[in-house]
Motif scaffolding. Structure first.
Motif, mmCIF file in Angstrom:
data_model
loop_
_atom_site.group_PDB
_atom_site.id
_atom_site.type_symbol
_atom_site.label_atom_id
_atom_site.label_comp_id
_atom_site.label_asym_id
_atom_site.label_seq_id
_atom_site.Cartn_x
_atom_site.Cartn_y
_atom_site.Cartn_z
ATOM 1 N N GLY A 36 0.981 -1.615 -0.001
ATOM 2 C CA GLY A 36 -0.160 0.000 -0.005
ATOM 3 C C GLY A 36 1.104 0.871 -0.318
ATOM 4 O O GLY A 36 1.526 1.185 -0.688
ATOM 5 N N TYR A 37 0.809 1.937 0.710
ATOM 6 C CA TYR A 37 1.596 3.740 0.925
ATOM 7 C C TYR A 37 1.150 3.959 2.329
ATOM 8 O O TYR A 37 0.864 3.362 3.267
ATOM 9 C CB TYR A 37 0.673 4.215 0.492
ATOM 10 C CG TYR A 37 -0.742 4.150 0.737
ATOM 11 C CD1 TYR A 37 -1.433 5.554 1.361
ATOM 12 C CD2 TYR A 37 -1.636 3.667 0.646
ATOM 13 C CE1 TYR A 37 -3.015 5.959 2.342
ATOM 14 C CE2 TYR A 37 -2.850 3.815 1.292
ATOM 15 C CZ TYR A 37 -3.413 4.837 1.869
ATOM 16 O OH TYR A 37 -5.020 4.636 2.003
ATOM 17 N N VAL A 55 6.484 -3.401 -1.140
ATOM 18 C CA VAL A 55 6.538 -5.189 -2.283
ATOM 19 C C VAL A 55 5.521 -4.537 -2.644
ATOM 20 O O VAL A 55 5.531 -5.506 -3.966
ATOM 21 C CB VAL A 55 5.703 -6.041 -0.951
ATOM 22 C CG1 VAL A 55 5.831 -7.343 -1.236
ATOM 23 C CG2 VAL A 55 6.812 -6.088 0.062
ATOM 24 N N LEU A 56 3.879 -4.024 -2.656
ATOM 25 C CA LEU A 56 3.132 -3.637 -3.475
ATOM 26 C C LEU A 56 2.780 -1.834 -3.538
ATOM 27 O O LEU A 56 2.649 -1.645 -2.808
ATOM 28 C CB LEU A 56 2.085 -3.974 -3.861
ATOM 29 C CG LEU A 56 0.992 -3.530 -4.380
ATOM 30 C CD1 LEU A 56 1.506 -4.323 -5.825
ATOM 31 C CD2 LEU A 56 -0.461 -4.074 -4.071
ATOM 32 N N GLU A 87 -0.660 7.248 -8.441
ATOM 33 C CA GLU A 87 -0.719 6.345 -8.658
ATOM 34 C C GLU A 87 -0.299 5.117 -9.591
ATOM 35 O O GLU A 87 -1.406 4.964 -10.072
ATOM 36 C CB GLU A 87 1.328 6.362 -8.082
ATOM 37 C CG GLU A 87 2.019 7.886 -8.074
ATOM 38 C CD GLU A 87 3.731 7.734 -7.566
ATOM 39 O OE1 GLU A 87 3.880 6.597 -7.626
ATOM 40 O OE2 GLU A 87 3.328 8.846 -6.994
ATOM 41 N N SER A 88 -0.662 4.105 -8.788
ATOM 42 C CA SER A 88 -1.321 3.142 -8.089
ATOM 43 C C SER A 88 -1.023 2.018 -9.736
ATOM 44 O O SER A 88 -1.846 1.371 -10.587
ATOM 45 C CB SER A 88 -2.803 2.709 -8.227
ATOM 46 O OG SER A 88 -3.090 3.007 -7.080
ATOM 47 N N TRP A 98 -1.476 -1.325 -9.851
ATOM 48 C CA TRP A 98 -2.826 -1.931 -10.143
ATOM 49 C C TRP A 98 -3.962 -1.271 -11.775
ATOM 50 O O TRP A 98 -5.008 -2.544 -12.292
ATOM 51 C CB TRP A 98 -4.002 -0.668 -9.310
ATOM 52 C CG TRP A 98 -5.535 -0.800 -9.443
ATOM 53 C CD1 TRP A 98 -6.054 -2.579 -9.135
ATOM 54 C CD2 TRP A 98 -6.618 -0.505 -9.790
ATOM 55 N NE1 TRP A 98 -8.036 -2.389 -9.743
ATOM 56 C CE2 TRP A 98 -8.410 -1.326 -9.183
ATOM 57 C CE3 TRP A 98 -6.236 1.237 -9.490
ATOM 58 C CZ2 TRP A 98 -9.169 -0.215 -9.440
ATOM 59 C CZ3 TRP A 98 -7.974 1.912 -9.574
ATOM 60 C CH2 TRP A 98 -8.475 1.533 -9.710
ATOM 61 N N ARG A 99 -3.225 -0.471 -12.206
ATOM 62 C CA ARG A 99 -3.483 0.457 -13.670
ATOM 63 C C ARG A 99 -3.084 -0.951 -14.610
ATOM 64 O O ARG A 99 -3.585 -1.252 -15.747
ATOM 65 C CB ARG A 99 -2.742 1.508 -14.578
ATOM 66 C CG ARG A 99 -2.691 2.210 -13.451
ATOM 67 C CD ARG A 99 -2.343 3.875 -13.732
ATOM 68 N NE ARG A 99 -2.717 5.241 -12.931
ATOM 69 C CZ ARG A 99 -1.928 6.405 -13.112
ATOM 70 N NH1 ARG A 99 -1.830 6.383 -14.511
ATOM 71 N NH2 ARG A 99 -1.570 6.605 -12.238
ATOM 72 N N ALA A 100 -2.114 -1.952 -14.499
ATOM 73 C CA ALA A 100 -1.125 -2.931 -15.310
ATOM 74 C C ALA A 100 -2.037 -3.655 -15.537
ATOM 75 O O ALA A 100 -2.734 -3.873 -16.397
ATOM 76 C CB ALA A 100 0.210 -3.123 -15.094
#
Length: 510
Positions: free
Chosen positions: A100-101, A131-132, A138-139, A142-144
């Motif tokens: 996350g963030y 890790v993610l 941005e994300s 998730w966009r990919a």
């Protein structure tokens, strides 16, 4: 190798405490969190010590009041050498993993001016292994994922807009343009489960952060219209908006700065009617239920993999959300709805206290010391918070605090905020402090503005009684208490160290 097992630290963004106990609790389905509460300890008077996201998370992760870490706005750097839960857990032998963030702004003294890390406030706090990446603005993973699934979108923010199923004009509670199994919440959880599957027995520490129910308020089906707007309680407010504005000069720009239309994308204007407000509140509740569902998957993973009884589980929120209370939205205000957050902690082997509710005041800065205490690490003196382990075992210290303290910086050194423009405040006095005891809430301003005083045995947050002569003694007493609190909690990073002829000595803070 860590001796105490795993630590799962979950933060849900912008979740109000009354979703679990209070005005909204009877209207929302949260089976996972309610089951966890029955198997854990819930803290009923838990408050964020500062808002918004970046400052709040800085306080949660460093255990420091904002007056000490001074990362007081989204985009205000955090000193690179500030001790944090990540740096201290490394000393305990853990690898701090972030899914996350943390919304941390890097210290520009530690990087070249051209480094991209200085172009965003959403970077991970030093010490965490990201890790993610799931940063709101941005994300990219998730966009990919969505692109690989065949979703087409020209602008990333189009993913955050309600979409009419029939292709017509969207409604406020129309579904998101993605399926529930592909939502950001689902993707984050899938990534966590996939990564953590082979790590049983390794003694891990994971910080899992969910962006929802943080706006933009858009939810995939079926969460978008899961709750009937007409069945929800109306916001807590005066019928006439002018009465909320008139309580103090601070509330005029506060109400003007954020409106109902600011929490949803894709609409030119959102009329602040009861119908629209209740619809947006229903989407917020739907997003919260979606998060609850996926936390349920995480808890089930721990049980299925035999790790539930070896894992310290902490679930909280960074701050609350006004949701139309007092005709306000967001969290840049002084009311409890913006600071009162849930806190649930399950300690393995603490079944004797399962289902208990702690009613003494606790603060977001207490979480990091609690985790460190559980793994056998003494929290550094720089951390202002105190370990909650005694409270978790039913043994409250006699000297435990009797109030909570929060701060809010409402200025901006780059462009004057609406508060600065309307109140005439500058860079260093555009801030306030909040002290809450069992009866009163006191708000004091650094600028030459009158205080705010709420009496919760009378009209509470519906009336500012600071100008009532009958409260003069209470106002003076609480003002002294706030001053003493600040004096006792000024930066302790090195203040209890001594350089002696026998070398450096240090006294622990608590």
């Amino acid at each position: 190798m860590p001796q105490s097992g795993n630590v799962l630290f979950i933060v849900i963004d912008q979740l109000r405490a009354d979703c679990l106990s209070g005005a909204l609790a009877d209207c929302i389905e949260l089976p996972t969190l309610r089951a966890l509460i029955a198997d854990a300890v819930r803290f009923d008077r838990h408050f964020s010590v500062t808002n918004p996201c970046g400052p709040s998370r800085a306080s949660i992760l460093t255990g420091q009041y904002a007056m000490n870490h001074r990362s007081v706005r989204n985009g205000t750097p955090l000193r690179h050498d500030t001790p944090s839960i990540a740096s201290e857990m490394r000393k305990a032998g853990y690898r701090p993993m972030l899914f996350g963030y943390t919304d941390t702004s890097a210290d520009p003294r530690a990087y070249d001016a051209s480094d991209p890390i200085l172009k965003s406030y959403e970077h991970p706090m030093p010490g965490f292994d990201e890790v993610l990446e799931m940063r709101l603005e941005e994300s990219y993973p998730w966009r990919a994922h969505l692109m690989q699934k065949g979703y087409a979108f020209q602008d990333y923010w189009d993913l955050h807009k309600p979409t009419a199923p029939d292709g017509g004009a969207p409604r406020l509670n129309d579904p998101a343009p993605y399926r529930a199994e592909d939502s950001d919440t689902a993707f984050l959880t899938d990534s966590f489960l996939n990564h953590m599957a082979p790590m049983a027995g390794q003694g891990w520490f994971t910080h899992l952060t969910y962006i929802r129910p943080h706006p933009p308020l858009v939810a995939p089906s079926p969460y978008n219209d899961m709750y009937d707007p007409a069945a929800l309680p109306l916001p807590i407010r005066h019928a006439d908006e002018a009465q909320d504005r008139a309580m103090h000069p601070f509330f005029e720009p506060t109400i003007d700065r954020h409106s109902a239309g600011d929490v949803v994308l894709g609409f030119d204007e959102v009329e602040p009617s009861d119908q629209n407000i209740q619809t947006l509140r229903s989407v917020y509740l739907g997003l919260t239920t979606e998060v609850d569902h996926h936390i349920g998957r995480v808890i089930q993973f721990l049980k299925d993999s035999g790790q539930y009884e070896q894992t310290l589980i902490v679930v909280t929120a960074d701050h609350g959300e006004m949701l139309g209370d007092h005709h306000s939205w967001g969290k840049m205000t002084v009311f409890d709805a913006a600071y009162h957050t849930p806190l649930i902690i399950r300690v393995p082997g603490n079944q004797a206290q399962a289902g208990q509710v702690v009613t003494v005041p606790t603060e977001s800065i207490d979480i990091a010391p609690t985790i460190l205490d559980w793994v056998g690490r003494t929290p550094p003196n720089a951390m202002d918070g105190r370990s909650l382990l005694p409270l978790l075992t039913g043994d409250a210290p006699e000297d435990w605090r009797n109030c909570t303290y929060s701060e809010l910086d409402f200025g901006d050194p780059q462009a004057k905020t609406l508060w600065q423009q309307q109140l005439g405040t500058g860079h260093s006095d555009s801030n306030l402090s909040i002290l809450r005891d069992a009866r009163f809430t006191l708000v004091e301003f650094a600028a030459d503005l009158p205080p705010i005083l709420f009496d919760h045995q009378q009209s509470g947050e519906m009336q500012n009684v600071a100008n009532d002569p009958a409260y003069a003694a209470d106002l003076a007493r609480l003002g002294r208490q706030m001053l003493r609190h600040r004096m006792r909690n000024t930066d302790h990073t090195l203040s209890l160290h001594s350089i002696t002829s026998d070398g450096p000595k240090v006294q622990t803070r608590y």
